[in-house]
Design a protein around this motif. Structure first.
Motif, PDB file in Angstrom:
ATOM      1  N   VAL A 135      26.178  39.069  54.274  1.00  0.00           N
ATOM      2  CA  VAL A 135      26.368  38.668  53.093  1.00  0.00           C
ATOM      3  C   VAL A 135      26.629  37.232  53.055  1.00  0.00           C
ATOM      4  CG1 VAL A 135      26.150  40.712  52.246  1.00  0.00           C
ATOM      5  CG2 VAL A 135      27.833  39.821  52.366  1.00  0.00           C
ATOM      6  N   THR A 136      26.355  36.513  52.386  1.00  0.00           N
ATOM      7  CA  THR A 136      27.183  35.380  51.822  1.00  0.00           C
ATOM      8  C   THR A 136      28.417  35.856  50.511  1.00  0.00           C
ATOM      9  OG1 THR A 136      26.428  34.440  50.316  1.00  0.00           O
ATOM     10  CG2 THR A 136      25.273  34.185  52.009  1.00  0.00           C
ATOM     11  N   VAL A 137      29.557  33.970  51.008  1.00  0.00           N
ATOM     12  CA  VAL A 137      30.587  35.079  50.293  1.00  0.00           C
ATOM     13  C   VAL A 137      30.653  34.689  48.590  1.00  0.00           C
ATOM     14  CG1 VAL A 137      32.523  34.437  51.981  1.00  0.00           C
ATOM     15  CG2 VAL A 137      31.418  32.479  50.681  1.00  0.00           C
ATOM     16  N   ALA A 138      29.208  34.185  48.103  1.00  0.00           N
ATOM     17  CA  ALA A 138      28.454  33.255  46.896  1.00  0.00           C
ATOM     18  C   ALA A 138      27.570  34.502  46.387  1.00  0.00           C
ATOM     19  CB  ALA A 138      28.214  31.922  47.448  1.00  0.00           C
ATOM     20  N   GLU A 139      27.584  35.515  46.671  1.00  0.00           N
ATOM     21  CA  GLU A 139      26.508  36.283  46.328  1.00  0.00           C
ATOM     22  C   GLU A 139      27.358  36.745  45.291  1.00  0.00           C
ATOM     23  OE1 GLU A 139      23.429  37.216  48.039  1.00  0.00           O
ATOM     24  OE2 GLU A 139      24.208  35.175  48.859  1.00  0.00           O
ATOM     25  N   HIS A 140      26.799  37.122  44.272  1.00  0.00           N
ATOM     26  CA  HIS A 140      26.165  38.137  43.028  1.00  0.00           C
ATOM     27  C   HIS A 140      27.053  39.022  42.896  1.00  0.00           C
ATOM     28  CE1 HIS A 140      24.933  40.430  39.511  1.00  0.00           C
ATOM     29  NE2 HIS A 140      25.191  39.137  39.043  1.00  0.00           N
ATOM     30  N   HIS A 141      27.752  39.820  42.423  1.00  0.00           N
ATOM     31  CA  HIS A 141      28.683  41.639  43.165  1.00  0.00           C
ATOM     32  C   HIS A 141      27.027  42.431  43.034  1.00  0.00           C
ATOM     33  CE1 HIS A 141      31.917  40.647  40.392  1.00  0.00           C
ATOM     34  NE2 HIS A 141      31.805  39.990  41.834  1.00  0.00           N
ATOM     35  N   SER A 355      28.850  24.806  36.839  1.00  0.00           N
ATOM     36  CA  SER A 355      29.736  25.524  36.854  1.00  0.00           C
ATOM     37  C   SER A 355      30.706  24.794  36.693  1.00  0.00           C
ATOM     38  CB  SER A 355      30.191  26.883  37.216  1.00  0.00           C
ATOM     39  OG  SER A 355      28.820  28.007  37.272  1.00  0.00           O
ATOM     40  N   PHE A 356      31.817  24.617  36.114  1.00  0.00           N
ATOM     41  CA  PHE A 356      32.886  23.915  35.584  1.00  0.00           C
ATOM     42  C   PHE A 356      35.035  24.197  35.756  1.00  0.00           C
ATOM     43  CE2 PHE A 356      31.009  23.191  32.196  1.00  0.00           C
ATOM     44  CZ  PHE A 356      31.468  23.445  30.912  1.00  0.00           C
ATOM     45  N   GLU A 357      35.578  24.297  35.824  1.00  0.00           N
ATOM     46  CA  GLU A 357      36.483  24.094  35.557  1.00  0.00           C
ATOM     47  C   GLU A 357      37.195  23.182  34.601  1.00  0.00           C
ATOM     48  OE1 GLU A 357      41.348  25.026  37.142  1.00  0.00           O
ATOM     49  OE2 GLU A 357      39.900  23.921  38.802  1.00  0.00           O
ATOM     50  N   VAL A 358      37.914  23.153  32.899  1.00  0.00           N
ATOM     51  CA  VAL A 358      38.349  22.372  32.124  1.00  0.00           C
ATOM     52  C   VAL A 358      39.411  22.177  33.007  1.00  0.00           C
ATOM     53  CG1 VAL A 358      38.703  21.837  29.962  1.00  0.00           C
ATOM     54  CG2 VAL A 358      36.491  23.382  30.804  1.00  0.00           C
ATOM     55  N   GLU A 359      40.619  21.053  33.133  1.00  0.00           N
ATOM     56  CA  GLU A 359      41.584  21.286  33.223  1.00  0.00           C
ATOM     57  C   GLU A 359      42.340  21.491  32.458  1.00  0.00           C
ATOM     58  OE1 GLU A 359      44.821  18.301  34.656  1.00  0.00           O
ATOM     59  OE2 GLU A 359      42.753  17.326  35.006  1.00  0.00           O
ATOM     60  N   GLY A 360      43.587  22.755  32.953  1.00  0.00           N
ATOM     61  CA  GLY A 360      44.560  22.997  31.325  1.00  0.00           C
ATOM     62  C   GLY A 360      43.737  23.934  30.425  1.00  0.00           C
ATOM     63  N   HIS A 381      33.544  34.538  35.585  1.00  0.00           N
ATOM     64  CA  HIS A 381      33.647  34.645  36.926  1.00  0.00           C
ATOM     65  C   HIS A 381      32.160  35.380  37.487  1.00  0.00           C
ATOM     66  CE1 HIS A 381      33.368  39.213  36.905  1.00  0.00           C
ATOM     67  NE2 HIS A 381      34.502  39.470  37.200  1.00  0.00           N
ATOM     68  N   HIS A 382      31.370  35.049  36.628  1.00  0.00           N
ATOM     69  CA  HIS A 382      29.934  35.389  36.371  1.00  0.00           C
ATOM     70  C   HIS A 382      29.454  36.493  37.529  1.00  0.00           C
ATOM     71  CE1 HIS A 382      30.403  32.054  34.105  1.00  0.00           C
ATOM     72  NE2 HIS A 382      30.466  30.785  35.380  1.00  0.00           N
ATOM     73  N   CYS A 383      29.792  37.505  37.618  1.00  0.00           N
ATOM     74  CA  CYS A 383      29.546  37.987  38.641  1.00  0.00           C
ATOM     75  C   CYS A 383      30.065  38.087  40.056  1.00  0.00           C
ATOM     76  CB  CYS A 383      28.504  39.185  38.261  1.00  0.00           C
ATOM     77  SG  CYS A 383      28.854  40.202  36.502  1.00  0.00           S
ATOM     78  N   ALA A 384      30.525  37.834  39.713  1.00  0.00           N
ATOM     79  CA  ALA A 384      30.943  36.448  41.591  1.00  0.00           C
ATOM     80  C   ALA A 384      32.420  35.991  41.535  1.00  0.00           C
ATOM     81  CB  ALA A 384      29.957  35.647  41.624  1.00  0.00           C
ATOM     82  N   ALA A 385      32.913  37.305  41.753  1.00  0.00           N
ATOM     83  CA  ALA A 385      34.410  36.705  41.835  1.00  0.00           C
ATOM     84  C   ALA A 385      34.967  36.590  43.226  1.00  0.00           C
ATOM     85  CB  ALA A 385      35.280  37.908  41.658  1.00  0.00           C
ATOM     86  N   ARG A 389      37.370  33.012  43.981  1.00  0.00           N
ATOM     87  CA  ARG A 389      38.669  33.082  44.801  1.00  0.00           C
ATOM     88  C   ARG A 389      37.898  31.835  45.719  1.00  0.00           C
ATOM     89  NH1 ARG A 389      37.506  38.552  44.657  1.00  0.00           N
ATOM     90  NH2 ARG A 389      38.796  40.094  42.975  1.00  0.00           N
ATOM     91  N   ARG A 390      36.949  31.714  45.620  1.00  0.00           N
ATOM     92  CA  ARG A 390      36.949  30.386  47.384  1.00  0.00           C
ATOM     93  C   ARG A 390      36.972  29.143  46.979  1.00  0.00           C
ATOM     94  NH1 ARG A 390      36.869  26.632  49.373  1.00  0.00           N
ATOM     95  NH2 ARG A 390      35.177  25.258  51.155  1.00  0.00           N
ATOM     96  N   PHE A 391      37.562  28.861  45.830  1.00  0.00           N
ATOM     97  CA  PHE A 391      36.986  27.231  45.067  1.00  0.00           C
ATOM     98  C   PHE A 391      38.709  27.999  44.247  1.00  0.00           C
ATOM     99  CE2 PHE A 391      32.679  27.473  45.357  1.00  0.00           C
ATOM    100  CZ  PHE A 391      32.499  25.900  46.366  1.00  0.00           C
ATOM    101  N   GLY A 392      39.477  28.686  44.492  1.00  0.00           N
ATOM    102  CA  GLY A 392      41.032  29.075  43.408  1.00  0.00           C
ATOM    103  C   GLY A 392      40.984  28.892  42.490  1.00  0.00           C
ATOM    104  N   VAL A 393      39.631  29.453  41.513  1.00  0.00           N
ATOM    105  CA  VAL A 393      39.367  30.195  39.871  1.00  0.00           C
ATOM    106  C   VAL A 393      39.622  31.152  39.374  1.00  0.00           C
ATOM    107  CG1 VAL A 393      39.171  27.462  39.386  1.00  0.00           C
ATOM    108  CG2 VAL A 393      37.394  28.833  40.067  1.00  0.00           C
ATOM    109  N   ALA A 394      40.230  31.358  38.853  1.00  0.00           N
ATOM    110  CA  ALA A 394      39.903  32.908  38.075  1.00  0.00           C
ATOM    111  C   ALA A 394      38.708  32.688  37.343  1.00  0.00           C
ATOM    112  CB  ALA A 394      41.006  33.442  37.181  1.00  0.00           C
ATOM    113  N   ALA A 395      37.798  31.776  36.602  1.00  0.00           N
ATOM    114  CA  ALA A 395      37.210  31.703  35.599  1.00  0.00           C
ATOM    115  C   ALA A 395      36.096  30.339  35.723  1.00  0.00           C
ATOM    116  CB  ALA A 395      37.210  32.794  34.612  1.00  0.00           C
ATOM    117  N   SER A 396      35.362  30.192  35.122  1.00  0.00           N
ATOM    118  CA  SER A 396      34.274  29.165  35.333  1.00  0.00           C
ATOM    119  C   SER A 396      33.857  29.338  34.108  1.00  0.00           C
ATOM    120  CB  SER A 396      33.376  28.641  36.256  1.00  0.00           C
ATOM    121  OG  SER A 396      32.715  29.103  36.537  1.00  0.00           O
ATOM    122  N   VAL A 397      33.174  28.083  33.612  1.00  0.00           N
ATOM    123  CA  VAL A 397      32.353  27.451  32.288  1.00  0.00           C
ATOM    124  C   VAL A 397      30.587  27.343  33.002  1.00  0.00           C
ATOM    125  CG1 VAL A 397      31.976  26.620  30.199  1.00  0.00           C
ATOM    126  CG2 VAL A 397      33.856  26.599  30.412  1.00  0.00           C
TER     127      VAL A 397
END
Length: 428
Positions: A135-141, A355-360, A381-385, A389-397
């Motif tokens: 599989v790829t690391v980008a898969e939906h659960h 998808s994006f991260e908002v600093e702070g 994490h949009h069912c893609a935890a 983790r690969r991008f170093g974030v727990a969650a995104s918008v």
């Protein structure tokens, strides 16, 4: 912000009249719906089709001999033909499921059943210890967990293709990973986090060279891009109705005819058999071999109305509109301080999803701020935890568009994002 050439927004406004929910307000603001990757809105044509079936033709299909049952069966199989045609398939290549998750589990459990039968009886689908599932690391659960479980049941090894920092798939790593031990390669057509279109042709070529089965998650491509699954060369593919203007509880499993013939059934019971004794059963040919029990007749008819709606609009036109909307959204987000886009690969093919991260600011706080302004986005994490983790974030918008998304809505969204960090004291 550099604004791309405008698509004919008048056509989008005309289409929006078909979607009753888009005329509602949320928290005193007009609803700006940017969560179509989670579930799309439904046009009245879909709602009317399902209601018409329930009020005029409701009966069990493939069972009764009375007129209403015959009408229901005809509508049900006409729906199969319409949905199959939408993805380039023939009706006998489309199995009804409750959605993509069900379809992926069906495939994994069918392969597991073949594995229990042994290599000789189970044919090419039987897995042994040391065989590999990729599989790829980008898969939906939904396209990860079934393969984890299958590997645990069979002793097969689960391997993962990484992604580059820009979110694109690492094809060099894929070439090293996919080899003589690979029996299954499962991957998404479009990432539900990154919006990037994966190189299907390259992956199919690698899988074919290894003699591996290819399984495609087409949930995020079917509503947004012209889709011809046989032309893509994949063996199996899944998609969900509720993401492509259709009802909940319905989806499709496409399978190449020879593959469906060879796969053993998953669920067993009524309607999928040809003969039954107290000690033995013989099963119908596909697709009915995989459709045990009462089927989702109304939702199937609703999904057929959805694909007819998309066909009438034209998938090339849908893709072109969303491409322009995606560019407008990307250009605007890039100009906002403290915004980190995930999967911002210049020139890569993509759909209207960012998808994006908002600093702070935690993603959930950012989502609540936007919701207070009537702007619906997805957070988490949009069912893609693993990918997060690969991008170093727990969650995104995540903001995701559809054929009914307007340029004005994108601008309202961007205006909302500009205010997030200042509101939470994280920046100007």
């Amino acid at each position: 912000m550099t604004v791309p050439a405008a698509a004919p927004d008048l056509a989008v406004q005309r289409l929006r009249a078909d979607f009753p929910i888009l005329r509602t307000e949320v928290n005193g603001h007009p609803l700006v719906y940017l969560d179509s990757a989670a579930t799309s809105q439904k046009p009245r044509q879909v709602l009317d089709a399902e209601l018409d079936f329930l009020t005029q033709h409701n009966a069990a299909v493939h069972r009764g001999a009375h007129t209403t049952a015959a009408e229901a069966t005809d509508l049900f199989e006409d729906a199969r033909a319409a949905v199959a045609g939408f993805v380039g398939a023939t009706p006998d290549e489309l199995v009804w499921t409750s959605g993509a998750t069900m379809g992926l589990n069906l495939i994994a459990y069918a392969i597991g059943n073949a594995s229990q039968m042994g290599r000789r009886a189970g044919g090419r689908f039987a897995l042994r210890p040391s065989d590999e599932i990729v599989v790829t690391v980008a898969e939906h659960h939904a396209n990860l967990l079934p393969w984890q479980e299958l590997a645990a049941r069979t002793g097969a090894v689960l391997r993962h293709i990484p992604v580059h920092d820009d979110g694109t798939l690492d094809l060099n790593a894929a070439r090293d990973i996919i080899g003589e031990r690979t029996r299954v390669l499962a991957f998404s057509h479009v990432s539900n986090v990154l919006g990037l279109v994966n190189p299907v042709a390259d992956l199919v070529e690698l899988a074919r060279a290894a003699g591996a089965l290819t399984v495609l998650d087409a949930c995020q491509s079917a509503p947004h891009l012209p889709l011809d699954l046989p032309a893509l060369g994949v063996d199996l593919a899944v998609f969900s109705g509720h993401k492509m203007l259709g009802p909940y509880g319905i989806g499709g499993l496409y399978g190449h005819a020879e593959v469906l013939d060879d796969l053993p059934p998953f669920l067993t019971g009524g309607s999928m058999i040809s003969t039954v004794t107290l000690d033995h059963a013989e099963y119908l040919p596909p697709p009915h071999k995989f459709e045990a029990g009462t089927q989702p007749v109304g939702p199937a008819i609703g999904l057929a109305a959805a694909v007819r709606y998309l066909d009438a609009v034209g998938m090339d036109a849908v893709a072109a509109h969303e491409r322009i909307v995606a560019e407008r959204m990307r250009d605007g987000l890039r100009e906002i301080d403290g915004i980190r886009l995930l999967g911002d690969a210049p020139g890569a093919e993509r759909v209207g999803l960012w998808s994006f991260e908002v600093e702070g600011v935690h993603a959930h706080d950012a989502g609540q701020y936007l919701d207070a302004r009537g702007i619906a986005v997805r957070v988490g994490h949009h069912c893609a935890a693993p990918l997060h983790r690969r991008f170093g974030v727990a969650a995104s918008v995540r903001a995701s568009t559809a054929l009914y998304t307007t340029h004005a809505e994108v601008d309202m969204f961007l205006d909302g994002v500009r205010g997030i960090r200042a509101y939470f004291g994280a920046g100007s």
